[in-house]
Design an enzyme around this catalytic site. Structure first.
Site, mmCIF file in Angstrom:
data_model
loop_
_atom_site.group_PDB
_atom_site.id
_atom_site.type_symbol
_atom_site.label_atom_id
_atom_site.label_comp_id
_atom_site.label_asym_id
_atom_site.label_seq_id
_atom_site.Cartn_x
_atom_site.Cartn_y
_atom_site.Cartn_z
ATOM 1 N N LEU A 270 0.818 -1.204 0.000
ATOM 2 C CA LEU A 270 0.000 0.000 0.000
ATOM 3 C C LEU A 270 0.854 1.258 0.000
ATOM 4 O O LEU A 270 0.552 2.231 -0.701
ATOM 5 C CB LEU A 270 -0.933 -0.009 1.219
ATOM 6 C CG LEU A 270 -1.872 1.191 1.354
ATOM 7 C CD1 LEU A 270 -2.798 1.306 0.154
ATOM 8 C CD2 LEU A 270 -2.684 1.085 2.650
ATOM 9 N N TYR B 227 -2.910 -6.891 16.522
ATOM 10 C CA TYR B 227 -3.044 -5.989 15.380
ATOM 11 C C TYR B 227 -4.287 -5.110 15.527
ATOM 12 O O TYR B 227 -4.231 -3.887 15.363
ATOM 13 C CB TYR B 227 -3.127 -6.793 14.090
ATOM 14 C CG TYR B 227 -3.319 -5.957 12.844
ATOM 15 C CD1 TYR B 227 -2.232 -5.359 12.212
ATOM 16 C CD2 TYR B 227 -4.588 -5.770 12.304
ATOM 17 C CE1 TYR B 227 -2.413 -4.587 11.067
ATOM 18 C CE2 TYR B 227 -4.777 -5.003 11.159
ATOM 19 C CZ TYR B 227 -3.678 -4.414 10.546
ATOM 20 O OH TYR B 227 -3.861 -3.650 9.419
ATOM 21 N N LYS C 4 -4.581 -0.919 15.840
ATOM 22 C CA LYS C 4 -5.285 -0.042 14.907
ATOM 23 C C LYS C 4 -6.353 0.794 15.614
ATOM 24 O O LYS C 4 -6.608 1.941 15.240
ATOM 25 C CB LYS C 4 -5.884 -0.858 13.761
ATOM 26 C CG LYS C 4 -4.821 -1.464 12.847
ATOM 27 C CD LYS C 4 -3.866 -0.398 12.306
ATOM 28 C CE LYS C 4 -2.831 -0.948 11.351
ATOM 29 N NZ LYS C 4 -1.928 0.084 10.803
ATOM 30 N N ILE D 101 -7.446 -5.847 1.949
ATOM 31 C CA ILE D 101 -6.697 -5.502 0.737
ATOM 32 C C ILE D 101 -5.800 -6.678 0.372
ATOM 33 O O ILE D 101 -5.199 -7.302 1.240
ATOM 34 C CB ILE D 101 -5.770 -4.290 0.955
ATOM 35 C CG1 ILE D 101 -6.424 -3.223 1.808
ATOM 36 C CG2 ILE D 101 -5.326 -3.707 -0.374
ATOM 37 C CD1 ILE D 101 -5.474 -2.092 2.151
#
Length: 290
Positions: free
Chosen positions: A45, A193, A197, A226
């Site tokens: 990304l 994770y 976030k 993604i």
């Protein structure tokens, strides 16, 4: 006539004050004469968003822990930069090393000044993922995720803001969060994770509250699923995940890095000049169907 309508258009704040008819669409999405740093800019990304900044007319400094950026993507970026006369650089950097990060950002600031394209902001894209059941999660691994995804993001934002305040630039900071900061992903054992976030989303609101007085905007961009090198690794280890993910995909596909180019440029540029402390979730409708 309101005084705001006669203010010269010299920065994003002035653009926002101008009448809609007086500001072109291209100006709202332009990063011309601006330099943007992108952490995690060596692949996936991050390197895609570097291309978006170049396409918007901005100069780019890519930073990543990788020794070198992904070869094919970097070659493509070099062609864009050369054709447009824009600056493009790559530096190896561990975003958790504050001393090294300070030095690198000061170098980028100096180079930007020499180009006549002031350091304007950053996209904090560096992050890591790990799939481990919470009941078995090693403390060291959990702490490492927070160190990279949270502390590294904070240090990136902190040193960007220091330069902006020093230079009197009303810039923009985009933190890459995730829809996983708001939901628990079915089929994934990624507590560390997801926690990181959620922390980035709260960090954004807190920093926006502190730095708005300087005209510095801070927003998060929260992708859904993604297809990147990181998620491909997850799917290779657990192929059944793709079926679970697709069950919530209202557009019948997973995201691609290119889906986030326009949202990132919007958050960086003048088009979002009255937007700060906000989260822009781009998830293909996944959260709407949860």
């Amino acid at each position: 006539m309101s005084p705001a309508l006669t203010t010269p258009v010299v920065n994003d704040v002035a653009l926002a004050a101008a009448t809609p008819a007086s500001v072109s669409h291209s100006a709202l999405f332009s990063l011309a004469n601006k330099t943007v740093a992108i952490t995690g800019g060596g692949r996936g990304l991050g390197i895609t968003l570097a291309g978006a900044v170049l396409e918007a007319g901005g100069h780019v400094a890519c930073l990543d822990i990788l020794p070198e950026p992904a070869a094919a993507e970097w070659t493509a970026l070099q062609k864009i930069a050369k054709a447009s006369g824009l600056g493009l650089s790559y530096r190896r950097l561990d975003v958790t090393d504050e001393e090294a990060l300070t030095q690198v950002f000061d170098e980028i600031d100096a180079e930007a000044a020499a180009l006549g394209a002031p350091f304007y902001g950053c996209i904090a894209c560096a992050g890591i993922q790990q799939k481990v059941p919470a009941i078995d999660y090693p403390q060291a691994d959990f702490e490492r995720i927070q160190r990279v995804n949270v502390t590294g993001t904070f240090l990136t934002a902190k040193h960007t803001a220091r330069i902006l305040v020093k230079n009197g630039v009303q810039g923009s900071i985009v933190l890459i969060a995730s829809m996983s900061g708001q939901i628990a992903n079915r089929g994934l054992t990624c507590t560390a994770y997801n926690t990181s976030k959620a922390a980035v989303q709260q960090m954004c609101r807190s920093l926006a509250q502190e730095w708005g007085q300087h005209g510095i905007r801070v927003n998060t961009l929260s992708p859904g699923y993604i297809r990147t090198a990181m998620t491909d690794d997850l799917l290779a280890a657990a192929p059944e995940l793709e079926k679970i993910w697709m069950a919530g995909a209202l557009l019948n596909r997973l995201g691609a890095p290119d889906d986030f180019k326009a949202p990132a440029i919007f958050l960086l540029g003048a088009g979002s000049s009255f937007m700060t402390g906000a989260d822009l979730r781009v998830d293909g409708g996944h959260c709407a169907s949860a």
